[in-house]
Write a protein that holds these residues in place. Structure first.
Motif, PDB file in Angstrom:
ATOM      1  N   ILE A   1      52.241  33.663 -10.920  1.00 30.36           N
ATOM      2  CA  ILE A   1      52.996  33.684  -9.674  1.00 30.36           C
ATOM      3  C   ILE A   1      54.344  33.001  -9.914  1.00 30.36           C
ATOM      4  CG2 ILE A   1      53.049  32.993  -7.238  1.00 30.36           C
ATOM      5  CD1 ILE A   1      49.940  32.838  -7.389  1.00 30.36           C
TER       6      ILE A   1
ATOM      7  N   VAL B   1      57.728  31.380  -8.808  1.00 31.14           N
ATOM      8  CA  VAL B   1      58.044  30.668  -7.568  1.00 31.14           C
ATOM      9  C   VAL B   1      59.525  30.308  -7.527  1.00 31.14           C
ATOM     10  CG1 VAL B   1      57.583  28.610  -6.178  1.00 31.14           C
ATOM     11  CG2 VAL B   1      55.713  29.691  -7.451  1.00 31.14           C
TER      12      VAL B   1
ATOM     13  N   LEU C   1      53.298  29.536   0.296  1.00 28.15           N
ATOM     14  CA  LEU C   1      52.476  29.410  -0.917  1.00 28.15           C
ATOM     15  C   LEU C   1      50.991  29.357  -0.581  1.00 28.15           C
ATOM     16  CD1 LEU C   1      54.646  26.979  -3.052  1.00 28.15           C
ATOM     17  CD2 LEU C   1      54.073  29.361  -3.592  1.00 28.15           C
TER      18      LEU C   1
ATOM     19  N   THR D   1      49.736  32.739  -0.095  1.00 23.36           N
ATOM     20  CA  THR D   1      49.576  33.430  -1.373  1.00 23.36           C
ATOM     21  C   THR D   1      48.342  32.958  -2.120  1.00 23.36           C
ATOM     22  OG1 THR D   1      51.968  33.749  -1.561  1.00 23.36           O
ATOM     23  CG2 THR D   1      50.694  33.890  -3.599  1.00 23.36           C
ATOM     24  N   LEU D   2      48.070  31.660  -2.076  1.00 25.44           N
ATOM     25  CA  LEU D   2      46.990  31.075  -2.880  1.00 25.44           C
ATOM     26  C   LEU D   2      45.617  31.075  -2.209  1.00 25.44           C
ATOM     27  CD1 LEU D   2      48.943  27.975  -4.221  1.00 25.44           C
ATOM     28  CD2 LEU D   2      48.210  29.972  -5.550  1.00 25.44           C
TER      29      LEU D   2
ATOM     30  N   LEU E   1      51.468  28.990 -11.689  1.00 29.44           N
ATOM     31  CA  LEU E   1      52.686  29.122 -10.908  1.00 29.44           C
ATOM     32  C   LEU E   1      53.843  28.710 -11.794  1.00 29.44           C
ATOM     33  CD1 LEU E   1      50.415  28.972  -8.725  1.00 29.44           C
ATOM     34  CD2 LEU E   1      52.134  27.954  -7.227  1.00 29.44           C
TER      35      LEU E   1
ATOM     36  N   VAL F   1      54.804  22.471  -4.904  1.00 34.32           N
ATOM     37  CA  VAL F   1      53.755  23.020  -5.772  1.00 34.32           C
ATOM     38  C   VAL F   1      52.897  21.897  -6.360  1.00 34.32           C
ATOM     39  CG1 VAL F   1      53.372  24.191  -7.987  1.00 34.32           C
ATOM     40  CG2 VAL F   1      54.892  25.205  -6.288  1.00 34.32           C
TER      41      VAL F   1
ATOM     42  N   VAL G   1      50.841  24.716 -13.663  1.00 33.73           N
ATOM     43  CA  VAL G   1      52.228  24.798 -13.217  1.00 33.73           C
ATOM     44  C   VAL G   1      53.145  24.716 -14.433  1.00 33.73           C
ATOM     45  CG1 VAL G   1      54.042  23.737 -11.815  1.00 33.73           C
ATOM     46  CG2 VAL G   1      51.662  23.655 -11.029  1.00 33.73           C
TER      47      VAL G   1
ATOM     48  N   ALA H   1      55.259  35.086  -4.847  1.00 36.72           N
ATOM     49  CA  ALA H   1      54.920  33.857  -4.121  1.00 36.72           C
ATOM     50  C   ALA H   1      55.074  33.987  -2.616  1.00 36.72           C
ATOM     51  CB  ALA H   1      55.790  32.705  -4.623  1.00 36.72           C
TER      52      ALA H   1
END
Length: 159
Positions: A24, A26, A41, A44-45, A59, A71, A88, A122
């Motif tokens: 994803i 971002v 977010l 999306t998650l 992400l 995030v 991340v 995202a």
């Protein structure tokens, strides 16, 4: 994963959970508030855990320090609630969506066990349940064509 004929939804879900990674990218414009970024977010998650283990989700935050802070907060909350969290990757400079996808793809190529990669924007605009149909096509192609060199491209559909 060896080529296989997927006959049931349970077999398909097992194939997805075991072999698919989700990337994803971002980046959000500065005009959005932290709450708007967080809510987008979360949209999306929210369903990822039903399809993939959290460690198969990454992400890639592309030059957006504010979104990176949001995030990181979501990652900590996810880890607290589920005992695991998404990964991340942060880039200080904005290289654009293509660069973010490239960085995430490189990360997945180094992650053992993942055979398929999907990207999801995202902004919450992709329906994750589309992944089931895309994966069904990929597995059928893999079997029918006897190859693991497959690209399946979906598209957004708007009601």
């Amino acid at each position: 994963m060896s080529p296989q004929v997927v006959r049931t939804t349970i077999q398909l879900m097992d194939a997805i959970r075991g072999a698919v990674g989700m990337l994803i990218p971002v980046w959000f414009p500065p005009t959005l508030s932290d709450d708007q970024v967080r809510d987008t977010l979360l949209d999306t998650l929210h369903d990822c855990e039903h399809f993939l283990p959290w460690e198969h989700v990454v992400l890639v935050v592309d030059g957006d320090a504010r979104s990176y802070a949001v995030v990181q907060d979501l990652q900590a909350t996810c880890r607290q609630r589920h005992g695991q969290a998404f990964e991340v990757i942060y880039s200080v400079e904005n290289g654009g969506k293509g660069a973010a996808v490239l960085r995430g793809t490189q990360w997945f190529l180094e992650t053992a066990g993942l055979e398929y990669l999907t990207t999801r924007d995202a902004d919450g605009d992709h329906a994750l349940n589309d992944l089931m149909n895309l994966m069904r096509v990929a597995l059928a192609l893999r079997t029918d064509e006897d190859t693991d060199s497959i690209i399946v491209v979906g598209r957004r559909h708007h009601p």
